[in-house]
Design a protein around this motif. Structure first.
Motif, PDB file in Angstrom:
ATOM      1  N   ARG A  21       1.266   8.844  -6.502  1.00  0.00           N
ATOM      2  CA  ARG A  21       1.445  10.283  -6.489  1.00  0.00           C
ATOM      3  C   ARG A  21       2.124  10.751  -7.786  1.00  0.00           C
ATOM      4  NH1 ARG A  21       3.529  10.705  -0.941  1.00  0.00           N
ATOM      5  NH2 ARG A  21       1.543  10.189  -0.007  1.00  0.00           N
ATOM      6  N   LEU A  22       3.011   9.902  -8.315  1.00  0.00           N
ATOM      7  CA  LEU A  22       3.666  10.249  -9.579  1.00  0.00           C
ATOM      8  C   LEU A  22       2.651  10.243 -10.716  1.00  0.00           C
ATOM      9  CD1 LEU A  22       6.960   8.195  -9.279  1.00  0.00           C
ATOM     10  CD2 LEU A  22       6.668  10.647  -9.066  1.00  0.00           C
ATOM     11  N   LEU A  23       1.771   9.238 -10.698  1.00  0.00           N
ATOM     12  CA  LEU A  23       0.721   9.201 -11.717  1.00  0.00           C
ATOM     13  C   LEU A  23      -0.117  10.473 -11.625  1.00  0.00           C
ATOM     14  CD1 LEU A  23      -0.580   5.507 -11.507  1.00  0.00           C
ATOM     15  CD2 LEU A  23       0.832   6.519 -13.277  1.00  0.00           C
ATOM     16  N   ASP A  24      -0.414  10.828 -10.366  1.00  0.00           N
ATOM     17  CA  ASP A  24      -1.224  12.019 -10.121  1.00  0.00           C
ATOM     18  C   ASP A  24      -0.523  13.256 -10.678  1.00  0.00           C
ATOM     19  OD1 ASP A  24      -3.510  13.248  -8.391  1.00  0.00           O
ATOM     20  OD2 ASP A  24      -1.713  14.357  -7.837  1.00  0.00           O
ATOM     21  N   ALA A  25       0.764  13.429 -10.325  1.00  0.00           N
ATOM     22  CA  ALA A  25       1.493  14.626 -10.757  1.00  0.00           C
ATOM     23  C   ALA A  25       1.663  14.647 -12.269  1.00  0.00           C
ATOM     24  CB  ALA A  25       2.859  14.661 -10.067  1.00  0.00           C
ATOM     25  N   ALA A  26       1.986  13.490 -12.852  1.00  0.00           N
ATOM     26  CA  ALA A  26       2.213  13.448 -14.296  1.00  0.00           C
ATOM     27  C   ALA A  26       0.925  13.771 -15.040  1.00  0.00           C
ATOM     28  CB  ALA A  26       2.742  12.081 -14.691  1.00  0.00           C
ATOM     29  N   SER A  27      -0.180  13.170 -14.571  1.00  0.00           N
ATOM     30  CA  SER A  27      -1.437  13.416 -15.276  1.00  0.00           C
ATOM     31  C   SER A  27      -1.858  14.873 -15.109  1.00  0.00           C
ATOM     32  CB  SER A  27      -2.530  12.481 -14.772  1.00  0.00           C
ATOM     33  OG  SER A  27      -2.814  12.763 -13.429  1.00  0.00           O
ATOM     34  N   LEU A  28      -1.536  15.456 -13.939  1.00  0.00           N
ATOM     35  CA  LEU A  28      -1.877  16.862 -13.733  1.00  0.00           C
ATOM     36  C   LEU A  28      -1.068  17.734 -14.685  1.00  0.00           C
ATOM     37  CD1 LEU A  28      -3.388  18.968 -12.052  1.00  0.00           C
ATOM     38  CD2 LEU A  28      -1.403  19.070 -10.552  1.00  0.00           C
ATOM     39  N   ALA A  80       0.832  -1.201   0.000  1.00  0.00           N
ATOM     40  CA  ALA A  80       0.000   0.000   0.000  1.00  0.00           C
ATOM     41  C   ALA A  80       0.868   1.252   0.000  1.00  0.00           C
ATOM     42  CB  ALA A  80      -0.936  -0.015   1.209  1.00  0.00           C
ATOM     43  N   ALA A  81       1.956   1.213   0.788  1.00  0.00           N
ATOM     44  CA  ALA A  81       2.828   2.395   0.869  1.00  0.00           C
ATOM     45  C   ALA A  81       3.484   2.652  -0.487  1.00  0.00           C
ATOM     46  CB  ALA A  81       3.895   2.188   1.937  1.00  0.00           C
ATOM     47  N   ALA A  82       3.957   1.578  -1.132  1.00  0.00           N
ATOM     48  CA  ALA A  82       4.599   1.736  -2.436  1.00  0.00           C
ATOM     49  C   ALA A  82       3.583   2.260  -3.446  1.00  0.00           C
ATOM     50  CB  ALA A  82       5.179   0.414  -2.904  1.00  0.00           C
ATOM     51  N   ASP A  83       2.369   1.738  -3.372  1.00  0.00           N
ATOM     52  CA  ASP A  83       1.327   2.214  -4.291  1.00  0.00           C
ATOM     53  C   ASP A  83       1.051   3.701  -4.066  1.00  0.00           C
ATOM     54  OD1 ASP A  83       0.859   0.156  -5.947  1.00  0.00           O
ATOM     55  OD2 ASP A  83      -0.833  -0.694  -4.839  1.00  0.00           O
ATOM     56  N   ARG A  84       0.980   4.087  -2.777  1.00  0.00           N
ATOM     57  CA  ARG A  84       0.704   5.500  -2.489  1.00  0.00           C
ATOM     58  C   ARG A  84       1.801   6.373  -3.072  1.00  0.00           C
ATOM     59  NH1 ARG A  84      -0.929   3.950   2.372  1.00  0.00           N
ATOM     60  NH2 ARG A  84       1.070   4.396   3.355  1.00  0.00           N
ATOM     61  N   MET A 141      -8.755  11.579  -9.382  1.00  0.00           N
ATOM     62  CA  MET A 141      -7.938  10.474  -9.863  1.00  0.00           C
ATOM     63  C   MET A 141      -8.534   9.139  -9.457  1.00  0.00           C
ATOM     64  SD  MET A 141      -5.270  11.479 -11.539  1.00  0.00           S
ATOM     65  CE  MET A 141      -4.185  10.056 -11.518  1.00  0.00           C
ATOM     66  N   SER A 142      -8.480   8.181 -10.374  1.00  0.00           N
ATOM     67  CA  SER A 142      -8.748   6.792  -9.967  1.00  0.00           C
ATOM     68  C   SER A 142      -7.584   5.934 -10.461  1.00  0.00           C
ATOM     69  CB  SER A 142     -10.075   6.297 -10.521  1.00  0.00           C
ATOM     70  OG  SER A 142     -10.311   6.830 -11.795  1.00  0.00           O
ATOM     71  N   TYR A 143      -7.305   4.905  -9.712  1.00  0.00           N
ATOM     72  CA  TYR A 143      -6.148   4.059 -10.007  1.00  0.00           C
ATOM     73  C   TYR A 143      -6.586   2.609 -10.125  1.00  0.00           C
ATOM     74  CZ  TYR A 143      -3.835   8.135  -7.975  1.00  0.00           C
ATOM     75  OH  TYR A 143      -3.437   9.408  -7.683  1.00  0.00           O
TER      76      TYR A 143
END
Lengths: 464, 386
Positions: A51-58, A43-47, A120-122
């Motif tokens: 966040r990178l997915l979040d920042a990149a998509s933003l 879970a920690a690694a996913d979090r 965001m959804s993952y």
């Protein structure tokens, strides 16, 4: 433990038992913590990586605008480099319009259901044989004229996040292993420490003089102190038994010494005489004393044998009726000579009990002897059934109620000056106990205050 | 695997020019080199590559010498054909090794999972800037250069850097009108790639493009066309030529001078990868190990103009020598996801439109007016999200 014998906890030493009982839950707890930390590291690694997915998509979404009557964007390479991370992930991106039409991207990426909150959804997806982590950002244009919705979908391979999760898990694995190791050492040491008083108790018992029965004086924890007290109680009982035995031996020696001293004195006196008639009278008297002493010795012997718990003879079926009739027959002549009326009452059918025949005979003989010695004129032996009982009644002076327990003790005579040995009833009592019988002393004729008589009943346990 | 983004239709435009970079002026690009094994049993090895037979032959001959047990077949083709063929065969690969200088396209194949990991001591030690994962390796080091005619010095000091080129264009706009030549980013994938990289590196790139536009710069589709124009005297200055071709050409044409820009020099790398599901993975690994090994790198530096990457190889024609001379100005095109952005359709359109504006839609291309960039995909025909 050989392979054949089944494993039993009772066989384990206390130390092993403690160790097993403490280490098993410890292992279980460690396993639980490890399982939990496995999921927590994922879970920690996913979090972290989400966040990178979040920042990149933003950063991609910020470049989306309306141009030439369509969605347009100037893809920032930094967004893709952010997605690639140090682990050199494979990266994929795609821009979709409100209708779900592909606008641009380096491959089509699946849609995801909208998230309960946020933009965001993952999800972990499998796209064309590649296991990817997909992030979908729902956004809209923020121009003056248009506010079209669009979706930025970004995905990357999972090498970096798996590596991070494994690193995190490895770290907690080392922690747990270290803690478990410490806990194990503590458990082993404390088990040893907790069992140390037991070792002290064992040493204290082993180092004792085998002849001493003094109580154990030892500082012990509460649980062991109870054991020590129980041991001390046992020792106290043993001391009482030994005191009884010593008193018995003392009494016996005393009882034997008195007639022997009498014999010696009588013989000395007779030797000073010259008259044969005097000698004869002395010899007569000495014969009587010797016979009495011999009986005393015999009774002492049988009492000792009866009180020896190691030598309990096997019980066989004995018919009480036959036994009573035999005793009366053998004693009839001597009773008749002394003018005592001896009778027997038995039921028609045999009354059988599990007993040792010679002991019952001895008991009955002692009872009859006793009755005769204490001046009964009429003695009746009766056998009763259901429960089996053996009863001897006489019309003698009887024993007052206060004396009835005392007369069962050796060398206690109901009356001073009698010619009894003081052992008869003690022997009967021992035999009764060896057979599990109840011995009851009662008046045979309570209505007669002068000579209430004595009724002694041996009640056998019911065979049923 | 479905690749809507890599459909032939859309790539045609982008790769058309790139094809020309493969061979100097030789229109017949396809060719096959075969090296039979000298031992039996032989291990076959199939290579698809964009590397001219004259450059490839010494390399492959050396490989054959090191590995006589391998029967090697080298299919030379242009970049577009290579890309198309790899995509078409991805479910049943025919080639073991794929080499191409079209870095974004090659990277895209690897990113999509069409390459496989190599783990030998040589690949593991390969410099990080010249590889991606352990799948894609840059094995050549080819700077992007400027070429000018020696008689230019009579009119002005020849430009030694991007900034000087911009200064000359600004100072001698009329004199240089129609005398400068560069890649047409609309027709050449290579030219487009360098334009994107230039734009990323330099904030003044668009000033340069505007100046190029003002001086009616000629746009060509291949390095060889530019070199021929320069040699013939049609052009005085050529900007953004592939160094490996220019070096060989200039060596035989004393009227030309090649210069590696001092302020920054883009460096192109040929990328090699083993295809996923290669029929002969062992032989492919051996070939790539050879390609990255000391002998092959030395050979690239000394007997070809391709340049060696291996930091252990020194002397002229190596990355280390170039770095020594130019230091931080060396900018190898990064083998990374930024290359994917280069391939983005909208990004391409945006860049080309900016070019078009700089050139004010003037007819500068000998073949006719500026064509529209490669048609964009029709949104309705794209597979919607599943």
């Amino acid at each position: 433990m050989t392979a054949g014998t089944p494993f039993r906890l009772a066989h384990l030493s206390l130390y092993r038992r403690l160790t097993v009982l403490l280490l098993c839950p410890l292992a279980l707890v460690a396993a639980l913590i490890l399982g939990q930390s496995w999921f927590a590291s994922r879970a920690a690694a996913d979090r972290a990586f989400d966040r990178l997915l979040d920042a990149a998509s933003l950063s991609i979404a910020e470049q989306v605008r309306w141009q030439q009557s369509r969605l347009w964007m100037d893809l920032p390479p930094s967004a893709l480099e952010m997605l690639a991370t140090d682990a050199e992930e494979r990266v994929f991106y795609a821009l979709y319009d409100a209708q779900g039409h592909f606008v641009t991207g380096n491959r089509t990426l699946p849609a995801l259901p909208p998230p309960p909150s946020g933009q965001m959804s993952y999800a972990d997806v499998d796209v064309g044989g590649l296991a990817l982590r997909l992030g979908v950002r729902r956004s809209r244009l923020e121009g003056w004229d248009r506010s079209d919705r669009f979706e930025v979908r970004v995905a990357h391979s999972q090498g970096g996040r798996t590596a991070l999760a494994n690193r995190l898990f490895l770290a907690s694995l080392l922690n747990v292993a270290l803690i478990a190791l410490l806990a194990m050492v503590v458990v082993l040491l404390s088990a040893r420490f907790a069992l140390e008083p037991l070792t002290r108790l064992r040493r204290a018992i082993r180092q004792r003089d085998p002849r001493t029965l003094a109580p154990l004086a030892l500082e012990l924890p509460r649980e062991l102190d109870e054991l020590r007290q129980t041991l001390n109680e046992l020792l106290a009982r043993m001391r009482r038994v030994r005191a009884n035995q010593e008193r018995f031996i003392g009494d016996a020696s005393h009882q034997l010494r008195t007639p022997l001293a009498g014999l010696s004195a009588r013989a000395e006196l007779a030797l000073r005489q010259t008259d044969p008639a005097q000698w004869r009278s002395a010899l007569d008297s000495m014969h009587g004393t010797a016979a009495q002493t011999a009986r005393l010795a015999g009774q002492l012997l049988s009492l000792t044998r009866l009180n020896n718990p190691e030598a309990a003879p096997a019980h066989t079926p004995v018919d009480l009726c036959a036994l009573a009739q035999r005793a009366v027959r053998s004693g009839f002549a001597s009773f008749d000579r002394r003018g005592v009326d001896l009778g027997v009452e038995t039921p028609a059918q045999a009354v059988v009990v599990a007993a040792t025949a010679w002991q019952l005979e001895e008991a009955l003989a002692n009872l009859l002897e006793n009755a005769a010695l204490y001046g009964a004129r009429r003695v009746t032996v009766s056998v009763l059934a259901g429960p089996p009982r053996l009863r001897v009644e006489d019309d003698g002076p009887g024993i007052p109620e206060s004396q009835r327990l005392l007369v069962l003790r050796p060398f206690h005579r109901g009356r001073e000056g009698g010619s009894g040995t003081g052992l008869g009833l003690a022997i009967v009592d021992s035999i009764a106990r060896a057979h599990g019988c109840r011995l009851i002393l009662a008046d045979s004729d309570p209505a007669h205050p002068e000579r209430p008589g004595l009724c002694i009943t041996l009640t056998f346990p019911d065979a049923a | 695997m479905h690749h809507p983004d890599l459909s032939r239709r859309r790539l045609t435009g982008a790769l058309l020019g790139l094809a020309g970079t493969a061979a100097l002026g030789a229109p017949a690009l396809a060719g096959t080199l075969e090296f039979a094994a000298s031992t039996t049993p032989a291990t076959p090895l199939t290579i698809y590559g964009v590397l001219d037979p004259p450059q490839a032959r010494p390399l492959l001959a050396a490989f054959k010498q090191h590995h006589p047990e391998i029967a090697l077949v080298y299919h030379h083709m242009d970049t577009l054909a290579l890309h198309q063929r790899v995509l078409a065969e991805q479910d049943a690969p025919q080639a073991d090794v794929i080499m191409s200088p079209a870095m974004p396209w090659q990277y895209q194949l690897a990113n999509a999972g069409l390459s496989s990991t190599l783990d030998s001591p040589i690949t593991a030690a390969w410099p990080r800037w010249a590889r991606w994962r352990h799948e894609l390796f840059g094995f050549t080091f080819e700077p992007i250069v400027m070429v000018y005619r020696r008689d230019l010095a009579a009119h002005m000091p020849p430009p030694e850097s991007h900034a000087e080129l911009l200064a000359r264009l600004d100072a001698h706009t009329d004199l240089l009108k129609g005398r400068v030549v560069t890649y047409d980013p609309r027709l050449s994938g290579a030219g487009y790639t360098y334009a994107i990289e230039d734009a990323r590196i330099s904030a003044r790139y668009w000033d340069l493009v505007a100046a190029l536009g003002r001086s009616h710069t000629a746009l060509e589709a291949t390095t060889s066309a530019m070199l021929e124009g320069l040699s013939a005297g049609r052009y005085w200055i050529g900007y953004n030529l592939i160094g490996s071709y220019a070096q060989a050409y200039v060596a035989n044409h004393p009227e030309l001078e090649m210069v590696i820009p001092r302020d920054y020099a883009l460096v192109l790398q040929r990328l090699v990868m083993r295809q996923r599901g290669a029929p002969h993975p062992e032989a492919a690994a051996r070939f790539i190990d050879f390609l990255l090994g000391r002998p092959a790198q030395t050979l690239l530096a000394t007997r070809t103009t391709l340049g060696a990457v291996d930091p252990g190889v020194s002397g002229p024609g190596t990355a280390s020598a170039l770095r020594e001379r130019l230091g931080d100005a060396i900018r190898p095109v990064q083998i990374g996801p930024g290359l994917l952005a280069t391939l983005d359709t909208l990004k391409r359109q945006t860049l080309l439109e900016q070019w078009q504006q700089a050139f004010a839609n003037r007819t500068t291309f000998s073949d006719g007016p500026l064509a529209d960039p490669a048609p964009l995909p029709d949104a309705d025909k794209e597979s919607p999200s599943p």
